[in-house]
Design a protein around this motif. Structure first.
Motif, PDB file in Angstrom:
ATOM      1  N   TYR A  38      -3.389   9.336  -0.623  1.00 20.56           N
ATOM      2  CA  TYR A  38      -2.618   8.483  -0.828  1.00 20.56           C
ATOM      3  C   TYR A  38      -3.386   6.765   0.474  1.00 20.56           C
ATOM      4  CZ  TYR A  38       0.824   9.432   2.782  1.00 20.56           C
ATOM      5  OH  TYR A  38       0.566   9.555   3.962  1.00 20.56           O
ATOM      6  N   PRO A  39      -3.374   5.870  -0.042  1.00 18.82           N
ATOM      7  CA  PRO A  39      -2.424   5.358  -0.919  1.00 18.82           C
ATOM      8  C   PRO A  39      -3.782   5.198  -2.212  1.00 18.82           C
ATOM      9  CG  PRO A  39      -3.007   3.707   1.338  1.00 18.82           C
ATOM     10  CD  PRO A  39      -3.636   4.659   1.342  1.00 18.82           C
ATOM     11  N   GLU A  40      -5.084   5.396  -1.829  1.00 16.95           N
ATOM     12  CA  GLU A  40      -5.981   4.625  -3.527  1.00 16.95           C
ATOM     13  C   GLU A  40      -4.822   6.169  -5.006  1.00 16.95           C
ATOM     14  OE1 GLU A  40      -8.651   5.736   0.733  1.00 16.95           O
ATOM     15  OE2 GLU A  40      -6.801   6.204   0.063  1.00 16.95           O
ATOM     16  N   THR A  41      -4.418   6.896  -4.872  1.00 16.33           N
ATOM     17  CA  THR A  41      -3.960   7.402  -5.938  1.00 16.33           C
ATOM     18  C   THR A  41      -2.194   6.639  -5.583  1.00 16.33           C
ATOM     19  OG1 THR A  41      -3.548   9.464  -4.429  1.00 16.33           O
ATOM     20  CG2 THR A  41      -5.227   8.987  -6.144  1.00 16.33           C
ATOM     21  N   ASN A  42      -1.647   5.543  -5.444  1.00 20.95           N
ATOM     22  CA  ASN A  42      -0.376   5.142  -5.274  1.00 20.95           C
ATOM     23  C   ASN A  42      -0.246   4.748  -6.895  1.00 20.95           C
ATOM     24  OD1 ASN A  42       0.480   6.332  -3.142  1.00 20.95           O
ATOM     25  ND2 ASN A  42       0.506   4.434  -2.202  1.00 20.95           N
ATOM     26  N   VAL A  43      -1.431   4.010  -7.493  1.00 20.20           N
ATOM     27  CA  VAL A  43      -1.874   2.805  -9.195  1.00 20.20           C
ATOM     28  C   VAL A  43      -1.305   3.848  -9.406  1.00 20.20           C
ATOM     29  CG1 VAL A  43      -4.066   3.322  -8.931  1.00 20.20           C
ATOM     30  CG2 VAL A  43      -3.513   1.923  -9.830  1.00 20.20           C
ATOM     31  N   ALA A  54       1.239  -1.105   0.146  1.00 16.52           N
ATOM     32  CA  ALA A  54      -0.107   0.394  -0.284  1.00 16.52           C
ATOM     33  C   ALA A  54       0.921   1.255  -0.361  1.00 16.52           C
ATOM     34  CB  ALA A  54      -0.838   0.202   1.342  1.00 16.52           C
ATOM     35  N   ALA A  55       1.939   1.230   0.442  1.00 19.47           N
ATOM     36  CA  ALA A  55       2.532   2.340   0.568  1.00 19.47           C
ATOM     37  C   ALA A  55       3.609   2.846  -0.528  1.00 19.47           C
ATOM     38  CB  ALA A  55       3.531   2.025   2.095  1.00 19.47           C
ATOM     39  N   THR A  56       3.879   1.999  -1.211  1.00 21.81           N
ATOM     40  CA  THR A  56       4.814   2.042  -3.099  1.00 21.81           C
ATOM     41  C   THR A  56       3.863   2.234  -3.825  1.00 21.81           C
ATOM     42  OG1 THR A  56       4.546  -0.516  -2.608  1.00 21.81           O
ATOM     43  CG2 THR A  56       6.590   0.181  -1.325  1.00 21.81           C
ATOM     44  N   PRO A  57       4.853   2.696  -4.921  1.00 23.49           N
ATOM     45  CA  PRO A  57       4.246   3.268  -6.006  1.00 23.49           C
ATOM     46  C   PRO A  57       3.961   2.404  -6.568  1.00 23.49           C
ATOM     47  CG  PRO A  57       6.116   3.823  -6.446  1.00 23.49           C
ATOM     48  CD  PRO A  57       6.375   2.570  -5.002  1.00 23.49           C
ATOM     49  N   VAL A 114      -2.204  13.678  -1.270  1.00 23.30           N
ATOM     50  CA  VAL A 114      -1.795  14.523   0.604  1.00 23.30           C
ATOM     51  C   VAL A 114      -3.044  13.141   1.674  1.00 23.30           C
ATOM     52  CG1 VAL A 114      -1.800  16.232  -0.055  1.00 23.30           C
ATOM     53  CG2 VAL A 114      -4.326  15.079  -0.216  1.00 23.30           C
ATOM     54  N   ARG A 115      -2.919  13.433   2.725  1.00 20.67           N
ATOM     55  CA  ARG A 115      -3.417  11.925   4.030  1.00 20.67           C
ATOM     56  C   ARG A 115      -4.621  13.186   4.542  1.00 20.67           C
ATOM     57  NH1 ARG A 115       0.219  11.941   9.067  1.00 20.67           N
ATOM     58  NH2 ARG A 115       1.573  10.563   7.231  1.00 20.67           N
ATOM     59  N   PHE A 154      -3.723   7.396   9.117  1.00 20.43           N
ATOM     60  CA  PHE A 154      -1.483   8.103   9.576  1.00 20.43           C
ATOM     61  C   PHE A 154      -1.080   7.091   8.125  1.00 20.43           C
ATOM     62  CE2 PHE A 154       2.432   6.955  11.703  1.00 20.43           C
ATOM     63  CZ  PHE A 154       3.094   8.299  11.401  1.00 20.43           C
ATOM     64  N   ASN A 155      -0.277   7.769   7.966  1.00 25.55           N
ATOM     65  CA  ASN A 155       0.723   7.027   6.097  1.00 25.55           C
ATOM     66  C   ASN A 155      -0.497   5.877   6.135  1.00 25.55           C
ATOM     67  OD1 ASN A 155       2.824   8.055   6.880  1.00 25.55           O
ATOM     68  ND2 ASN A 155       4.140   6.783   8.214  1.00 25.55           N
TER      69      ASN A 155
END
Length: 731
Positions: free
Chosen positions: A694-699, A441-444, A617-618, A623-624
């Motif tokens: 994010y993480p919804e937009t990491n995709v 979830a944290a990565t691109p 943004v958060r 948190f993260n």
């Protein structure tokens, strides 16, 4: 109250960030001196983080028997983590549909067998979360290097790697130089850029309030208006509860996304121009001549800048930049704070180097109330790096590790986070182990990352809760449940404590107070030490380090700079501060022994007509990658996260209305990526700029889209276009 109940809530929250308690598992903001801590020394997000960890809900064997991996993959991250704490080791056998219980002995033996069977140790990757303690992080890097690899990616690769690269090259130390007292007691001007303290570091607001009441000025530069820059009502004071509150920011600069380099280049040009017209009245020539190299080249580059280009890139008129320069000239001591709004752009390292230039011009390094302040987001991400969690640790560290433990660590650089994903994608990694965190979830480039994890023969996750990464598994997978920061850690020698390092380089102890959530939980230290013993026997004293963490700290003081007399100093109330030569003595451990001015021509992403620049943004309930709820109180969002914030004129030009469903499509050299089903929300973003969670937009972030030098994923300036949605995702 819902997560922990009244008794556990009282027992736990009153120990957060206290000398006899535990370090908050949320952000890395520093603590006040022990004599000045409040009874409730935590913020709203800290309370959420504690409750999320200390919840009474449990994810046990019956849960996994009921839910297949395929079923769980259909759930979102918020649902997965809200199910509760993992209670026992779980194993997903090759071809199995469900995780099933496994004993600790069998889980460790399986992991050791796969690691020892590797054709090359570099076919293993050891990832670390920034919540890991110093003791566990030190053991983890020791285990990886004893195996024979420097593949030690961590979450710092994705957040403040750009800060470390820029600061190391310019001042010789990859950390910030300030303390809380620099903010509260000494700074005349505090510039907060690319940071949202109201949501991400709420306890910072009370320090800013103290600075304001003392007379300091605050400038906030951010594309979005944030609640933390407005009127602050401190909930722990009568004045904050019933009074008018404190207006924190004296100026807000609605800088264009990725316009920060141009902003500081404009400030530096203004300062140099005024020095040219009034020699000796603006710049600190004594400091520059004695402590710095490269000033003339940098000054020449500023004089050649075109103001129209600066205004376009920064999204600000020259007048506003020059007004800020007037605030700078009126201040004897200036602090610049930043976070991931600066570090996750293509030109992030250049931007932070330009901030260093700005501070050097007036000698704002090495004196009270002045200096660079990268504000870390995860509670011990800075400590992990101090312990050796880095794929490129310098040779002197590896030499000391060799001398302390009697084996020669590998010297070739290992894989960072992006490099690890590429290696897994290309079939070059067989075993992935994660010590905490939510890697997937944290990565691109989400789909690429999930496929990369699936390419591994074995994935192992040490965790407190179920998350998305545990469902993006290799051919075989293990979940190893660990103690949380809030829980008591009892080993053979008695009750243990661990240590962490905050964003101000203060190292202090953390003592869990709750009984463990399950009798089957082991500490991160014990898990890593037991794996080391399963791999190598007791060659390095793994059992002794597991039984008594003071043994680990004795090793740390021999290997890690600044940790002499570790055990004695960390037992003092409040701990101790690590040395930072530029702050302590205006000594700069660079290649020339001086601070370095650099030339950083302003740049900006090319945005084709009809496209926008998106920043991630958060939300306030996050948190993260951990999502506590589906509201964002500060931005007026209720019951959903798939929203995109757009300027009203951009909505008009795109023939959209507030509330329309749209798809976000990123434009990358290797093709487009789509995030469907976002609700358009009218919001005062700069024209041509958008924001989404994010993480919804990491995709949308291509794996190859990284910052120069630091290789940090570029999640804060994504070129997108927007199309009406066919309803492919729920809001």
């Amino acid at each position: 109250m819902a997560e922990m109940g009244p008794k556990r809530s009282l027992q736990t929250l009153l120990k957060v960030n206290h000398v006899d308690g535990f370090d908050c598992p949320s952000c890395a903001w520093g603590d006040p001196d022990p004599d000045h801590r409040k009874i409730a020394e935590f913020c709203e997000n800290g309370a959420k983080a504690v409750a999320w960890e200390a919840t009474r809900k449990r994810v046990d064997a019956a849960f996994f028997a009921e839910h297949s991996v395929a079923d769980l993959r259909e759930r979102d991250g918020h649902w997965l983590e809200s199910q509760g704490r993992l209670t026992q080791p779980m194993h997903l056998a090759p071809g199995a549909t469900h995780y099933a219980p496994i004993s600790w002995e069998d889980a460790l033996a399986l992991t050791a067998d796969r690691l020892l069977g590797l054709a090359d140790p570099n076919r293993a990757v050891f990832y670390t979360s920034g919540r890991t303690s110093n003791e566990a992080a030190f053991l983890y890097q020791l285990l990886a290097r004893r195996l024979g690899t420097n593949n030690l990616p961590d979450c710092s690769n994705m957040c403040h790697e750009s800060s470390g690269e820029a600061l190391s090259a310019t001042i010789g130390v990859g950390k910030g130089l300030i303390t809380i007292s620099d903010i509260t007691d000494y700074a005349d001007l505090i510039i907060i850029v690319g940071q949202n303290p109201g949501t991400c570091h709420p306890r910072m607001l009370s320090a800013l309030e103290q600075a304001k009441r003392r007379g300091a000025r605050i400038i906030a530069a951010n594309p979005l208006p944030e609640a933390g820059f407005g009127r602050y009502h401190n909930p722990q004071t009568a004045r904050g509860l019933v009074g008018p509150g404190t207006q924190l920011a004296d100026r807000w600069l609605p800088v264009r996304i990725n316009g920060d380099l141009a902003l500081f280049a404009g400030l530096n040009r203004t300062l140099v121009d005024r020095e040219d017209s009034q020699p000796g009245s603006v710049l600190d020539h004594h400091f520059i001549d004695r402590y710095c190299d490269g000033f003339e080249a940098a000054a020449t580059s500023w004089r050649a800048l075109d103001w129209s280009q600066i205004e376009t890139m920064a999204g600000l008129p020259r007048r506003l930049i020059e007004d800020c320069a007037a605030d700078v000239l009126a201040a004897d001591s200036v602090i610049v704070c930043w976070a991931m709004g600066l570090t996750q752009h293509r030109n992030a390292v250049a931007t932070i180097r330009e901030i260093v230039n700005f501070l050097l011009l007036r000698g704002n390094i090495g004196r009270p109330g002045a200096g660079p302040a990268p504000i870390r987001g995860h509670s011990n991400v800075q400590g992990d790096r101090s312990m050796g969690i880095w794929e490129r640790m310098p040779q002197p560290f590896l030499d000391r590790l060799r001398d302390e433990f009697g084996f020669d660590p590998p010297r070739a650089h290992g894989l960072d986070t992006v490099g690890s994903i590429k290696a897994m994608r290309d079939g070059e990694v067989d075993v992935f182990m994660g010590l905490g965190g939510n890697f997937a979830a944290a990565t691109p480039d989400t789909q690429v990352t999930e496929t990369a994890l699936a390419n591994c023969a074995l994935t192992v996750h040490v965790a407190t809760k179920l998350n998305r990464s545990h469902l993006c598994h290799g051919t075989e997978a293990l979940l190893l449940p660990c103690l949380g920061r809030t829980e008591r850690d009892r080993q053979v020698s008695g009750e243990q404590f661990v240590t962490v390092e905050d964003t101000m380089a203060m190292v202090h102890s953390s003592h869990g107070r709750l009984l463990p959530g399950s009798p089957h939980l082991r500490s991160e230290v014990a898990i890593v030490a037991d794996l080391g013993h399963a791999l190598f026997g007791d060659d390095l004293g793994w059992r002794g380090m597991r039984d008594d963490y003071a043994v680990i700290r004795r090793h740390i003081e021999h290997v890690c700079p600044g940790f002499h007399a570790y055990e004695e100093r960390v037992r003092q109330p409040g701990g101790f501060m690590l040395p930072r030569a530029p702050r302590d003595s205006r000594t700069f451990p660079t290649s020339t022994g001086k601070a370095q001015f650099t030339v950083n021509p302003p740049t900006a992403p090319e945005v084709p007509p009809g496209h926008l620049l998106l920043t991630t943004v958060r939300s306030h309930d996050q948190f993260n990658t951990t999502v506590y709820g589906l509201d964002d109180r500060y931005r007026g969002i209720k019951g959903g996260r798939r929203v995109v914030f757009l300027n009203r004129k951009d909505l008009r030009d795109l023939h959209l209305h507030d509330g329309d469903l749209v798809d976000l499509i990123s434009v990358n050299p290797d093709g487009e990526r789509r995030a469907p089903g976002f609700r358009a929300v009218r919001y005062p973003t700069p024209r041509g700029c958008a924001a989404a969670y994010y993480p919804e937009t990491n995709v949308l972030v291509a794996l190859d889209s990284t910052a120069e030098t630091s290789n940090t994923p570029v999640t804060k300036s994504i070129v997108i276009r927007i199309e009406p949605s066919d309803g492919g995702a729920s809001v």
